[in-house]
Scaffold this motif. Sequence first.
Motif, mmCIF file in Angstrom:
data_model
loop_
_atom_site.group_PDB
_atom_site.id
_atom_site.type_symbol
_atom_site.label_atom_id
_atom_site.label_comp_id
_atom_site.label_asym_id
_atom_site.label_seq_id
_atom_site.Cartn_x
_atom_site.Cartn_y
_atom_site.Cartn_z
ATOM 1 N N LYS A 435 1.014 -1.096 -0.196
ATOM 2 C CA LYS A 435 0.017 -0.003 -0.043
ATOM 3 C C LYS A 435 0.818 1.206 0.066
ATOM 4 O O LYS A 435 1.858 1.233 0.934
ATOM 5 C CB LYS A 435 -1.098 0.080 1.320
ATOM 6 C CG LYS A 435 -1.906 1.242 1.368
ATOM 7 C CD LYS A 435 -2.778 1.075 2.455
ATOM 8 C CE LYS A 435 -3.822 2.305 2.792
ATOM 9 N NZ LYS A 435 -4.732 2.382 3.874
ATOM 10 N N GLU A 436 0.657 2.322 -0.968
ATOM 11 C CA GLU A 436 1.632 3.430 -1.065
ATOM 12 C C GLU A 436 0.897 4.468 -1.722
ATOM 13 O O GLU A 436 -0.153 4.366 -2.518
ATOM 14 C CB GLU A 436 2.687 2.605 -2.183
ATOM 15 C CG GLU A 436 3.692 4.038 -2.447
ATOM 16 C CD GLU A 436 4.586 3.708 -3.620
ATOM 17 O OE1 GLU A 436 5.492 4.381 -3.843
ATOM 18 O OE2 GLU A 436 4.503 2.572 -4.276
ATOM 19 N N SER A 437 1.233 5.555 -1.006
ATOM 20 C CA SER A 437 0.485 6.913 -1.434
ATOM 21 C C SER A 437 1.278 7.300 -2.437
ATOM 22 O O SER A 437 2.594 7.681 -2.709
ATOM 23 C CB SER A 437 0.747 7.892 -0.434
ATOM 24 O OG SER A 437 0.273 9.084 -0.702
ATOM 25 N N VAL A 438 0.597 7.527 -3.757
ATOM 26 C CA VAL A 438 1.201 7.970 -4.962
ATOM 27 C C VAL A 438 0.806 9.720 -5.309
ATOM 28 O O VAL A 438 1.452 10.061 -6.449
ATOM 29 C CB VAL A 438 0.695 7.149 -6.267
ATOM 30 C CG1 VAL A 438 1.447 5.772 -5.996
ATOM 31 C CG2 VAL A 438 -0.623 6.882 -6.302
ATOM 32 N N SER A 439 0.037 10.411 -4.670
ATOM 33 C CA SER A 439 -0.268 11.434 -4.763
ATOM 34 C C SER A 439 -1.215 12.035 -3.540
ATOM 35 O O SER A 439 -1.927 10.988 -2.828
ATOM 36 C CB SER A 439 -1.201 11.788 -6.147
ATOM 37 O OG SER A 439 -2.424 11.101 -6.125
ATOM 38 N N GLU A 440 -1.573 13.283 -3.507
ATOM 39 C CA GLU A 440 -2.497 13.738 -2.646
ATOM 40 C C GLU A 440 -3.865 12.722 -2.810
ATOM 41 O O GLU A 440 -4.404 12.972 -3.826
ATOM 42 C CB GLU A 440 -2.892 15.190 -2.497
ATOM 43 C CG GLU A 440 -1.449 15.801 -2.157
ATOM 44 C CD GLU A 440 -1.843 17.362 -1.915
ATOM 45 O OE1 GLU A 440 -2.903 17.824 -2.427
ATOM 46 O OE2 GLU A 440 -0.795 17.958 -1.610
ATOM 47 N N GLY A 441 -4.510 12.186 -1.942
ATOM 48 C CA GLY A 441 -5.587 11.507 -1.851
ATOM 49 C C GLY A 441 -5.838 10.114 -2.730
ATOM 50 O O GLY A 441 -6.834 9.673 -3.122
ATOM 51 N N VAL A 442 -4.712 9.684 -3.309
ATOM 52 C CA VAL A 442 -4.485 8.389 -3.949
ATOM 53 C C VAL A 442 -3.567 7.535 -3.330
ATOM 54 O O VAL A 442 -2.474 7.912 -3.269
ATOM 55 C CB VAL A 442 -4.268 8.753 -5.431
ATOM 56 C CG1 VAL A 442 -4.178 7.365 -6.299
ATOM 57 C CG2 VAL A 442 -5.337 9.630 -6.273
#
Length: 737
Positions: A435-442
């Motif tokens: 699980k990885e954050s790839v932008s604000e809100g995604v």
Amino acid sequence: MAAPTAVEYDPFDPTFYTADPFGTYRWMRDEAPVYWSERWQWFALTRFDDVRAAITDADTFRSFEGMDIDDSRLEQVPPGSIGSMDNPRHDQVRQVVQPYFVPRRIATMESGIRTVVRELVANLRGRDRFDLADELAWPMPFDVFFHLMGFPGRADATAEQLARRDQLERWTHELKERIPGTPHLGPKAKAATAGVQQYFIDVLNERRREHRDDLLTKMVTADVDGTPFVPDEITPVSEVSGLMTILFLGGVESTAGLTGTLFKLLAENPDQRALLQADPSLIPAAVEEAMRWATPLQLTARTTSREVTLHGVTMPKGARVVLIPGAANRDERRYPDPDRFDITRPPGRHVGFGEGVHGCLGAPMARLEARIALEEALPLLGDYELDGEPTFYPSSPNMYVWKHLPIRTPGPTAPPAPTRRQDVASELEAVVVGKESVSEGVVTLSLGRPDGGSFPAWAPGAHTDLLLDGIAPRQYSLCGSPEDTTTWRLGILREADGRGTSRHVHDTLDVGDRVRVRGPRNNFPLACSRRFLFIAGGIGITALLPMIAAAHASGADWHLVYGGRQRASMAFLDELARYGDRVTVAPQDEVGLLDLDTLLGTPREDTLVYCCGPEPLLAAVEDRCAGWPEGALHVERFSPQPIGEPLRTEAFTVELARTGVTLEVPPERSVLEVVEEAGATVVSSCAEGTCGTCETRVLDGVPDHRDSVLDAAERSRNDCMMICVSRSCTASLRLDL
């Protein structure tokens, strides 16, 4: 010696294969199962059990004099070829390349091979006549061979590399020149032989100087029992030269022969083609049946190491024996009705790829190429026919191959309609492995199987249902690599006002948690084209990422325009950066709305447009593409498009064809609700006409399509409907439920 025979078997006769070779084989199997050729001084075996026993008895039937019966074994295939080796040296040399040809390794090449085939098939579109041998069956194995060897594809090759490739292809065909009726090579064949041998010597020496992660480097750096496989000086008689030659000639001509024969047989047997069109899962069986029916390698030769008596005939030690798989695979003693091409024939062994020590190295690749050729070309060709007599390929007496295969289709070819399936894959357990954050809100969610196994295969454009306990199902595009069968990656935007799935993923779900998935389904398939324009809005980029990778790998001309509210909220920018100026990033707070008038103002005949994003963007793109050619625009919606009142405001009936039950659907209820209440089992997900899960076959009546899945052409066929939202234009519908 055998008694004189009434029928002459002479594969050197230029008319032998174009007349009736199988009639000759039939006579030989019945009347002379050990045939003696007085003219050519060799024996021939034709019955299945005899041929198989010989090819699997490498101690008795030796290979040191070569597998060819013409001068190829003396002038074209050097002594170092594994086809002319016996053990123990044969197995030692074969092991240098064997790991590259095991089925699991070949399976990893499917994406690259499919890209090659799609490019070739794309060149057929818009025409109703073409030469399927010259434009698909032959160029496919050439391009695949270059891919296997680590050579650059046509789109990436320099002008010099392309010229060398074209020269190699010309030489390959010239190698086949024979003096008619004799085993002797013609002058063109002799000159081409020298050219091909030097070509391979040059590329092998290049790999010595510059190692890469490819098969060629493996060959030049290998050792056999501690001794370097490749000598200091590579010559035409070096073992590595022989290995290259047999990999190339065997892989190209045999696969071209199998592929051409497949399409020829399906043209001549439209009932069998109809079976494939209705059930593509029969394609592997069709490949095997074609290999049995008209084996590309019709014969191979051996030399006896001892005296052998068979069917009352004694073959002395040192005798040349011709083994004829092309005859063995039509043996009535082995196959019921052997001359019939029947793709539903029960599975059984054939000797089309040989067996034993000299079993075909490239069999997994040939099978894969032929399968992909059918999967990609059959939907485009439709009910095609032969457009004249096919031309036989002038080759060595070993081979059964077509040079020209003129084809006529019912009309100019168009992109095939996406294949739709009523049956949806069952639910699968999955575990969160990343699980990885790839932008604000995604965030991206990476899923694996709990047992470490594989997920079902998928293609660009596919999506899956993410099923979480107590939360409504939600559909997300698969945005990883189709080649990675062990991991599914989803890109998920946190939607504060959504159904709760995305909030749960962002706020609660973590690595190690179990979830369920269903699918994949593909309502947004990527068609073949030379040029693409991709338009993404926000999280719509997830559906386009695999498409962009596939288009790039195919060598197509493409461009992506990617819009979003602001750069920080736009996911996967780091992944897209590797494509350079093929990608235009357009944050709204920096450049305003996308300039669709400039992008789409001028229709282009040769370009497909793929768009995914919020409804206002999709509606605007559809409006600008109204003047584009039919079928040029492809969109996918994850929220329903605005629709007006149903065409029929009163109740209608639906008949469930499998049970005979008739139900009334009132204006305030959906077809899905009514049939589920009556006990019919229908898998559904979105309940708003966007996911395609509840697609149901329509047997009679005209549906009122109110979904966001089917395009205009699919709606006009009126053969299916999304029963969660669509209704009826007629007083009744008959459904396949």
